[in-house]
Write an enzyme that holds these catalytic residues in place. Sequence first.
Site, PDB file in Angstrom:
ATOM      1  N   ASP A  67     144.604 -94.368  -7.698  1.00  0.00           N
ATOM      2  CA  ASP A  67     144.418 -93.687  -8.986  1.00  0.00           C
ATOM      3  C   ASP A  67     145.381 -92.502  -9.110  1.00  0.00           C
ATOM      4  O   ASP A  67     146.089 -92.168  -8.154  1.00  0.00           O
ATOM      5  CB  ASP A  67     142.957 -93.227  -9.164  1.00  0.00           C
ATOM      6  N   ASN A 136     128.856 -89.149  -6.946  1.00  0.00           N
ATOM      7  CA  ASN A 136     128.129 -89.926  -7.959  1.00  0.00           C
ATOM      8  C   ASN A 136     128.309 -91.436  -7.754  1.00  0.00           C
ATOM      9  O   ASN A 136     127.991 -92.228  -8.630  1.00  0.00           O
ATOM     10  CB  ASN A 136     128.586 -89.530  -9.377  1.00  0.00           C
ATOM     11  N   HIS A 138     131.191 -93.061  -7.351  1.00  0.00           N
ATOM     12  CA  HIS A 138     132.418 -93.679  -7.868  1.00  0.00           C
ATOM     13  C   HIS A 138     133.339 -94.112  -6.729  1.00  0.00           C
ATOM     14  O   HIS A 138     133.289 -93.570  -5.618  1.00  0.00           O
ATOM     15  CB  HIS A 138     133.140 -92.770  -8.881  1.00  0.00           C
ATOM     16  N   GLU A 143     133.995 -94.331 -12.723  1.00  0.00           N
ATOM     17  CA  GLU A 143     132.776 -93.535 -12.843  1.00  0.00           C
ATOM     18  C   GLU A 143     131.585 -94.446 -13.164  1.00  0.00           C
ATOM     19  O   GLU A 143     131.776 -95.602 -13.554  1.00  0.00           O
ATOM     20  CB  GLU A 143     132.966 -92.487 -13.951  1.00  0.00           C
TER      21      GLU A 143
HETATM   22  C1  GLP Z   1     138.277 -88.473  -5.706  1.00  0.00           C
HETATM   23  C2  GLP Z   1     139.119 -89.760  -5.732  1.00  0.00           C
HETATM   24  C3  GLP Z   1     138.418 -90.865  -5.014  1.00  0.00           C
HETATM   25  C4  GLP Z   1     137.711 -90.255  -3.835  1.00  0.00           C
HETATM   26  C5  GLP Z   1     136.546 -89.436  -4.301  1.00  0.00           C
HETATM   27  C6  GLP Z   1     135.895 -88.603  -3.211  1.00  0.00           C
HETATM   28  O1  GLP Z   1     138.345 -87.703  -6.810  1.00  0.00           O
HETATM   29  N1  GLP Z   1     139.592 -90.225  -6.994  1.00  0.00           N
HETATM   30  O2  GLP Z   1     139.345 -91.880  -4.657  1.00  0.00           O
HETATM   31  O3  GLP Z   1     137.222 -91.263  -2.984  1.00  0.00           O
HETATM   32  O4  GLP Z   1     136.899 -88.676  -5.424  1.00  0.00           O
HETATM   33  O5  GLP Z   1     136.668 -87.509  -2.873  1.00  0.00           O
HETATM   34  P1  GLP Z   1     136.588 -86.773  -1.465  1.00  0.00           P
HETATM   35  O6  GLP Z   1     137.052 -87.781  -0.467  1.00  0.00           O
HETATM   36  O7  GLP Z   1     137.528 -85.623  -1.570  1.00  0.00           O
HETATM   37  O8  GLP Z   1     135.179 -86.388  -1.274  1.00  0.00           O
END
Ligand code: GLP
Length: 261
Positions: A67, A136, A138, A143
């Site tokens: 992404d 959440n 995702h 989302e």
């Molecule tokens: C981010 C990314 C995801 C990631 C998630 C968790 O914003 N877009 O790919 O897995 O949210 O983030 P983190 O690993 O920093 O907790």
Amino acid sequence: MEILILPTPADVGRAAAGVIAAVVANRPEAVIGLATGSSPQGIYRDLARRVDAGEIAFERARGFALDEYVGIPQEHPQSYASIIARDVVEPLGFDPSLVQVPDGRASDLDLAARQYQAAILAAGGIDIQILGIGTNGHIGFNEPTSSFASRTRIKTLALRTREDNARFFATPDEVPTHCLTQGLGTILDARALVLVAQGEQKADAIAAAVEGPVSAFVPASALQLHEHATIVVDEAAASRLRLTDYYRYTYDNKPKWQRTH
Ligand code: GLP
């Protein structure tokens, strides 16, 4: 799904790196789906160690980021293009020309998303997709209520995601409101998935994804539909799972020939 519960975040990174290293050892030109965020950092650190030790090489591998934010310049230190370059391409020795990130600055974002999706197909599809998970539920930036059939497209970030990611920006308002993300359908198309999570703040999302109903409300529950998904969590992220005895028993009795970690 294979659920692996390990003592520490470092163990999680090492084990998940082992899954990826096995794919690349078998196919040096493998196509790897690259996640950002804090969760996969341990994977990249451990893979870099293996590269430095001469155990593995990524120079022929291809990469597709999961992404990208919309609306911040590519050179912004928190753009996923910058993070992938800094944390993945350089330390692992990818050929930068073989690694793509969705173009969040494109004037036609819909076209950029479709072209990105087409580029993944043209590369022969993703061999192994690395995933983190949002609080959440995702994956990527899909989302809650994202379609399981979705392919790469523009999404609006959930408020909770913007709050979670505010720590990476100077002020909460600086967090972008939109992104381009591989869809849940894109992710399910990958030949293998490895999702990592560490910490108590991920425990609800992991329990819902692994043991809850398959639901667009918990996008990571889509992994239940994949025939080759590995979920690697530390004790804290596993703390709300119910079948932990079974997961540990399964891992302890896993045949040697099946082990990559
Ligand atoms: C981010 C990314 C995801 C990631 C998630 C968790 O914003 N877009 O790919 O897995 O949210 O983030 P983190 O690993 O920093 O907790």
